[in-house]
Design an enzyme around this catalytic site. Structure first.
Site, PDB file in Angstrom:
ATOM      1  CG  ASP A   1     121.914 125.818  55.417  1.00 52.27           C
ATOM      2  OD1 ASP A   1     120.680 125.886  55.316  1.00 52.27           O
ATOM      3  OD2 ASP A   1     122.508 125.903  56.515  1.00 52.27           O
TER       4      ASP A   1
ATOM      5  CG  ASP B   1     119.361 123.207  57.153  1.00 57.19           C
ATOM      6  OD1 ASP B   1     119.029 123.690  56.056  1.00 57.19           O
ATOM      7  OD2 ASP B   1     119.519 123.891  58.183  1.00 57.19           O
TER       8      ASP B   1
ATOM      9  CG  ASP C   1     120.986 130.466  56.918  1.00 60.40           C
ATOM     10  OD1 ASP C   1     122.163 130.049  56.934  1.00 60.40           O
ATOM     11  OD2 ASP C   1     120.205 130.331  57.872  1.00 60.40           O
TER      12      ASP C   1
ATOM     13  CG  HIS D   1     124.742 133.055  64.667  1.00 59.50           C
ATOM     14  ND1 HIS D   1     124.919 132.777  63.347  1.00 59.50           N
ATOM     15  CD2 HIS D   1     123.629 132.377  65.042  1.00 59.50           C
ATOM     16  CE1 HIS D   1     123.953 131.972  62.931  1.00 59.50           C
ATOM     17  NE2 HIS D   1     123.153 131.709  63.930  1.00 59.50           N
TER      18      HIS D   1
ATOM     19  CD  GLU E   1     116.191 130.894  60.518  1.00 67.25           C
ATOM     20  OE1 GLU E   1     116.714 131.999  60.784  1.00 67.25           O
ATOM     21  OE2 GLU E   1     116.799 129.975  59.953  1.00 67.25           O
TER      22      GLU E   1
ATOM     23  CG  HIS F   1     114.869 126.035  58.365  1.00 69.75           C
ATOM     24  ND1 HIS F   1     115.020 127.005  59.331  1.00 69.75           N
ATOM     25  CD2 HIS F   1     116.116 125.562  58.116  1.00 69.75           C
ATOM     26  CE1 HIS F   1     116.307 127.111  59.660  1.00 69.75           C
ATOM     27  NE2 HIS F   1     116.986 126.248  58.920  1.00 69.75           N
TER      28      HIS F   1
ATOM     29  CG  ASP G   1     128.322 133.750  63.104  1.00 69.20           C
ATOM     30  OD1 ASP G   1     128.430 132.561  63.418  1.00 69.20           O
ATOM     31  OD2 ASP G   1     127.251 134.283  62.731  1.00 69.20           O
TER      32      ASP G   1
ATOM     33  CG  ASP H   1     117.570 132.830  56.939  1.00 76.11           C
ATOM     34  OD1 ASP H   1     117.641 134.072  56.855  1.00 76.11           O
ATOM     35  OD2 ASP H   1     118.067 132.182  57.876  1.00 76.11           O
TER      36      ASP H   1
HETATM   37  C1  XUL Z   1     120.106 126.932  61.004  1.00 78.27           C
HETATM   38  C2  XUL Z   1     119.808 128.315  60.591  1.00 78.27           C
HETATM   39  C3  XUL Z   1     120.485 129.390  61.362  1.00 78.27           C
HETATM   40  C4  XUL Z   1     119.622 130.582  61.600  1.00 78.27           C
HETATM   41  C5  XUL Z   1     120.229 131.592  62.528  1.00 78.27           C
HETATM   42  O1  XUL Z   1     119.467 125.968  60.255  1.00 78.27           O
HETATM   43  O2  XUL Z   1     119.094 128.545  59.642  1.00 78.27           O
HETATM   44  O3  XUL Z   1     121.640 129.749  60.657  1.00 78.27           O
HETATM   45  O4  XUL Z   1     119.317 131.232  60.395  1.00 78.27           O
HETATM   46  O5  XUL Z   1     120.580 131.062  63.742  1.00 78.27           O
HETATM   47 CO    CO Z   2     118.450 130.301  58.728  1.00 80.63          CO
END
Ligand code: XUL
Ligand code: CO
Length: 443
Positions: free
Chosen positions: A310, A308, A340, A102, A233, A272, A105, A297
């Site tokens: 991750d 989430d 991700d 991003h 996304e 997601h 970042d 991702d």
């Molecule tokens: C948030 C997510 C983000 C996107 C990019 O849940 O997945 O990191 O991948 O903005």
């Molecule tokens: Co993502």
């Protein structure tokens, strides 16, 4: 080359399943040719700048646990450069071919839009320099239109047109930088494109605004000759209670409404999918069926938590079936597998970061190899083919092609005295076949 927190690690190598070295790949043999090309070109792994370099381990109940040198006070651009130096050393250690970022970042925000964009371009030039020395390429760029308080009521869907304009200007610059750095894709994740309560929300108006930004993005892509993919996304919720890009099927409806279904694909994230009440493979299969699979991702949630989280992926069954559906959808093309995923907040050492990626890459590689083998072996596909074989010829094929009206079908059904017989769905037989393929030593 400046010394960084990753510099003293040697590059992780493929050593095969019999290696007992912790920081070695057992299955990710980048050069191994499968279905006509090297594994690295099928998977196109990417390291996420935000989770690996910018994340500090905060959660809603506690402060940072991951204190990197570039997070200390100092000149923001100088610190962003220290972070970039470490980023490229991490990429070198992992020997994965891509990264994603991003704007926020990799470059510090300034006081104004102009200052913020200036910082962004300064850092983009710095990354461009790094990319001349290192082999890591850019899988995708994106704009962070969700962290700053100005986006609290939405990004392109904000009731305030000035916020829309801020987003449009930011996205334009992010697309320019993605093109400058040779990115293969540009991603839009609508973190705040949704609502917290319908009570203060004009949904029709907000969807029009979101459609307008996406239309402008597609126009700009063609104007500047960016030959990457534009990807949305999907995510159903978090941070908003309802996000407009809920899942693949919802995104497809949105793209159709704005006439963009041939221009935009999806970047699908495992966690997601589960938040939407789907499996990762469901989302991939849906995108495959609709012809809009773009990129992945790769991560996982925690079934006990339900948000989430991750985490790095570790479920071989799910990942194998996800890779199976990815191959069936025609593969990832310009997309790839972006981690991700973030380490847990207790895993604050640089070494933890390397373990996390090594395990994730190995799991995905093993899953891909098994999926490819399943397809080459053909037994599983044969069961599916047999199940739908009746549709492939004669009247059934004509019926599917729209050659008969309802009345004609009725007439034929009566004349032929049709009487469908029950047939087994063979679920357990299929589960056994897959279990044998997935949990085998012979990869
Ligand atoms: C948030 C997510 C983000 C996107 C990019 O849940 O997945 O990191 O991948 O903005
Ligand atoms: Co993502």
């Amino acid at each position: 080359m400046p010394e960084t927190i990753f510099s003293h690690f040697e590059t992780v190598k493929f050593e095969g399943p019999s290696s007992d070295k912790a920081l070695a790949y057992q299955y990710y043999d980048a050069e191994r040719v499968v279905m006509g090309k090297p594994l690295k070109d099928h998977l196109r792994f990417a390291v996420a700048y935000w989770h690996s370099l910018a994340m500090s381990g905060t959660d809603p109940f506690g402060g940072p646990t991951i204190n990197r040198p570039w997070m200390a006070a100092g000149d923001p651009i100088a610190q962003a450069k220290v972070k970039a130096d470490a980023a490229f050393e991490l990429f070198r250690v992992l020997d994965l071919p891509f990264y994603c970022f991003h704007d926020a970042d990799m470059a510090p925000a300034g006081e104004s839009l102009a200052d913020t964009l200036k910082n962004f371009h300064t850092m983009a030039d710095y990354l461009a320099e790094k990319m001349e020395t290192y082999s890591t390429k850019l899988l995708w760029g994106t704009a962070n239109l969700f962290s700053h308080p100005r986006f609290m009521a939405g990004a392109s869907t904000n009731p305030d047109p000035q916020v829309f304009a801020w987003c449009a200007a930011t996205v334009k610059n992010c697309m320019d930088v993605t093109k400058q750095l040779g990115g293969s894709n540009y991603v839009l994740w609508g973190g705040r494109e949704g609502y917290e309560t319908l009570l203060n929300t004009d949904m029709k108006q907000e969807l029009e605004q979101m459609g307008r930004l996406l239309t402008l993005v597609v126009e700009y892509k063609h104007k500047i000759g960016f030959d990457g993919q534009i990807l949305i996304e999907p995510k159903p919720k978090e941070p908003t209670s309802h996000q407009y890009d809920f899942d693949t099927a919802t995104v497809y409806g949105f793209l159709k409404k704005f006439g963009l279904e041939k221009e935009v694909r999806v970047n699908l994230e495992a966690n997601h999918a589960t938040l939407a009440g789907h499996s990762f493979e469901h989302e991939i299969a849906t995108a495959g069926a609709l012809g809009i699979l773009g990129s992945l991702d790769i991560n996982r949630g925690d079934a006990l938590l339900g948000w989430d989280t991750d985490q790095f992926p570790n479920d071989l069954w799910t990942m194998t079936m996800s890779m199976y559906h990815t191959i069936k959808a025609g593969g990832l093309g310009k997309g790839g597998c972006n981690f991700d995923a973030k380490v847990r907040r207790q895993s604050f050492t640089p070494e933890d970061m390397i373990h996390a990626h090594v395990g994730g890459a190995d799991l995905c590689a093993r899953a891909f190899l098994t999926a490819a083998k399943l397809i080459e072996d053909g037994k599983y596909d044969a069961i599916l083919d047999e199940r739908y074989a009746g549709w492939k010829s004669g009247h059934a094929a004509d019926m599917l092609a729209g050659k008969f009206s309802l009345e004609e079908i009725e007439k034929m059904a009566l004349e032929r005295k049709i009487n469908p017989e029950p047939k087994s769905g063979k679920q357990e037989q299929i589960e056994n076949l897959l279990a044998r393929a997935i949990y085998t030593d012979k990869i």
